[in-house]
Motif scaffolding. Structure first.
Motif, PDB file in Angstrom:
ATOM      1  N   HIS A 194       0.816  -1.211   0.000  1.00  0.00           N
ATOM      2  CA  HIS A 194       0.000   0.000   0.000  1.00  0.00           C
ATOM      3  C   HIS A 194       0.850   1.261   0.000  1.00  0.00           C
ATOM      4  O   HIS A 194       2.034   1.223   0.340  1.00  0.00           O
ATOM      5  CB  HIS A 194      -0.968   0.019   1.176  1.00  0.00           C
TER       6      HIS A 194
ATOM      7  N   GLY B  40      -8.888   5.966  -4.682  1.00  0.00           N
ATOM      8  CA  GLY B  40      -9.364   4.596  -4.526  1.00  0.00           C
ATOM      9  C   GLY B  40      -9.549   3.900  -5.870  1.00  0.00           C
ATOM     10  O   GLY B  40      -9.144   2.740  -6.042  1.00  0.00           O
TER      11      GLY B  40
ATOM     12  N   GLU C  82      -7.524   0.705  -7.407  1.00  0.00           N
ATOM     13  CA  GLU C  82      -8.107  -0.512  -7.978  1.00  0.00           C
ATOM     14  C   GLU C  82      -7.460  -0.833  -9.326  1.00  0.00           C
ATOM     15  O   GLU C  82      -7.128  -1.989  -9.612  1.00  0.00           O
ATOM     16  CB  GLU C  82      -9.612  -0.331  -8.157  1.00  0.00           C
TER      17      GLU C  82
ATOM     18  N   ALA D 158      -3.311  -0.691  -2.664  1.00  0.00           N
ATOM     19  CA  ALA D 158      -4.151  -0.136  -1.610  1.00  0.00           C
ATOM     20  C   ALA D 158      -3.642   1.249  -1.201  1.00  0.00           C
ATOM     21  O   ALA D 158      -2.454   1.568  -1.343  1.00  0.00           O
ATOM     22  CB  ALA D 158      -4.165  -1.076  -0.401  1.00  0.00           C
TER      23      ALA D 158
ATOM     24  N   ALA E 246     -10.114  -0.402  -2.313  1.00  0.00           N
ATOM     25  CA  ALA E 246      -8.673  -0.123  -2.274  1.00  0.00           C
ATOM     26  C   ALA E 246      -8.318   0.870  -1.177  1.00  0.00           C
ATOM     27  O   ALA E 246      -7.156   0.971  -0.781  1.00  0.00           O
ATOM     28  CB  ALA E 246      -8.194   0.418  -3.618  1.00  0.00           C
ATOM     29  N   ASN E 247      -9.311   1.609  -0.673  1.00  0.00           N
ATOM     30  CA  ASN E 247      -9.050   2.593   0.377  1.00  0.00           C
ATOM     31  C   ASN E 247      -8.991   1.923   1.742  1.00  0.00           C
ATOM     32  O   ASN E 247      -9.767   1.014   2.035  1.00  0.00           O
ATOM     33  CB  ASN E 247     -10.143   3.670   0.382  1.00  0.00           C
ATOM     34  N   GLY E 248      -8.059   2.381   2.567  1.00  0.00           N
ATOM     35  CA  GLY E 248      -7.907   1.824   3.894  1.00  0.00           C
ATOM     36  C   GLY E 248      -7.330   2.836   4.866  1.00  0.00           C
ATOM     37  O   GLY E 248      -7.195   4.027   4.557  1.00  0.00           O
TER      38      GLY E 248
ATOM     39  N   ARG F 200      -9.524  -3.354   7.437  1.00  0.00           N
ATOM     40  CA  ARG F 200      -9.221  -2.268   6.512  1.00  0.00           C
ATOM     41  C   ARG F 200      -8.023  -1.428   6.972  1.00  0.00           C
ATOM     42  O   ARG F 200      -7.637  -0.480   6.277  1.00  0.00           O
ATOM     43  CB  ARG F 200     -10.446  -1.357   6.343  1.00  0.00           C
TER      44      ARG F 200
ATOM     45  N   LEU G   8      -4.392  -0.857   7.071  1.00  0.00           N
ATOM     46  CA  LEU G   8      -3.258  -1.326   6.289  1.00  0.00           C
ATOM     47  C   LEU G   8      -1.973  -1.282   7.103  1.00  0.00           C
ATOM     48  O   LEU G   8      -1.106  -2.138   6.955  1.00  0.00           O
ATOM     49  CB  LEU G   8      -3.127  -0.481   5.015  1.00  0.00           C
TER      50      LEU G   8
END
Length: 342
Positions: free
Chosen positions: A192, A208, A212, A217, A240-242, A268, A270
């Protein structure tokens, strides 16, 4: 005793073989392959470090940064953009960032600037803008082999890069720069990228969706603006957002529900910045670990017991004491974690 002597002899001969025959090393027992390499995974909990922690050290090159990390005994990191991009050949800046920051700070606070300070600020901003254009052009034409080479150098030293934080994901950055940052992260082996939360829903949605596309991420970092539902919109916008959660800042913001937040968002999260800050009632100080109010023990035990997969990232932000340096202080933070998890 004979068994112990035999093991020492075989280990010594094995290490000689490692030096002479890299192909032999591929099939060697892990105890030899990992000989003298750092290991900061403690009872299932990956303790990492953001390389921002070493900002006070004299040499900020990728090579020196690697030495700081391994000397601390850390085997996994969140890598800042500076060392990596410098290694990859990004144009160097001649802008006095410290002075620029001071003048912008005075301006934000409403303090009056002298005539000379105003002129200096205009010139520094002009230089910064010109360098930004150079960087954007460089990023748009980068050969990612340099990042792959950096990944290999770190991996051979026993260090993996789980996150990358270049200044490429802001609202002022082009889509080409954002894509560059994600591609560079992938070349480094990161799972990420991280950035300060932009406080803009359109931008988190764009990041996001680009995440993807690039299978990368995006972890949003927060300071004292963090709340229990701070990330909810970004999380709903894209898988993909965290979170690049900051436990210390959360405590300094006065929240008492940190354990509930970790349980709610653990899938979620990361990575998590770890520091020991005080509550507002105690002054919000950033203190040596064990002296503040962040429930580090409870947090690490929760990660261990529930087998959460995100790393706890050491971020050194308390003042480095006289006679010490950032490497020694990060070592202390790691040993504190060992004591809690051992």
């Amino acid at each position: 005793m004979n068994n112990r002597r035999s093991f020492i002899i075989k280990s010594t001969l094995g290490m000689i073989g490692v030096g002479l025959s890299p192909s032999w090393l591929q099939s060697a027992p892990s105890i030899l392959r990992n000989y003298n390499k750092p290991n900061s995974k403690i009872n299932g909990v990956q303790i990492g470090c953001i390389t921002y922690s070493f900002r006070s050290m004299p040499d900020q090159s990728a090579e020196a940064t690697l030495n700081y990390v391994t000397e601390c005994g850390i085997n996994a990191i969140e890598l800042m953009g500076g060392p990596a991009e410098s290694f990859a050949g990004m144009p160097e800046s001649t802008v006095d960032r410290r002075k620029l920051g001071q003048l912008l700070g005075k301006q934000r606070r409403g303090e009056s600037l002298s005539v000379d300070e105003r002129k200096e600020l205009v010139e520094l901003q002009r230089e910064s803008e010109a360098h930004g254009k150079l960087v954007a052009d460089w990023r748009s034409n980068t050969d990612f082999k340099a990042f792959e080479k950096l990944k290999k150098m770190y991996k051979e030293a026993g260090v993996s890069i789980y996150a990358f934080k270049p200044s490429a994901f802001g609202r002022g950055n082009s889509d080409l720069e954002i894509a560059y940052g994600m591609k560079a992260a992938k070349a480094l082996g990161a799972s990420h990228v991280t950035l300060e939360h932009p406080s803009n829903d359109a931008h988190t949605q764009k990041l996001g969706k680009m995440g993807e596309t690039h299978r990368m991420a995006v972890g949003y970092h927060g300071h004292e603006q963090q709340t229990f539902d701070f990330w909810d919109t970004a999380l709903a916008q894209s898988p993909a957002n965290g979170l690049n959660f900051d436990a210390g800042h959360y405590i300094a913001a006065g929240h008492t529900d940190i354990m509930d937040l970790l349980k709610k968002h653990h899938k979620r999260i990361l990575s998590m910045h770890t520091k020991d800050r005080q509550t507002p009632a105690n002054g919000k100080g950033n203190l040596p670990w064990g002296e503040g109010d962040t429930p580090i023990q409870d947090i690490l035990h929760l990660i261990r017991d529930e087998k959460y997969r995100f790393p706890a990232t050491i971020e050194l932000e308390y003042p480095v004491p006289d006679g010490s340096d950032a490497v020694k202080e990060v070592q202390k933070c790691l040993e504190y974690c060992r004591g809690l998890l051992g």
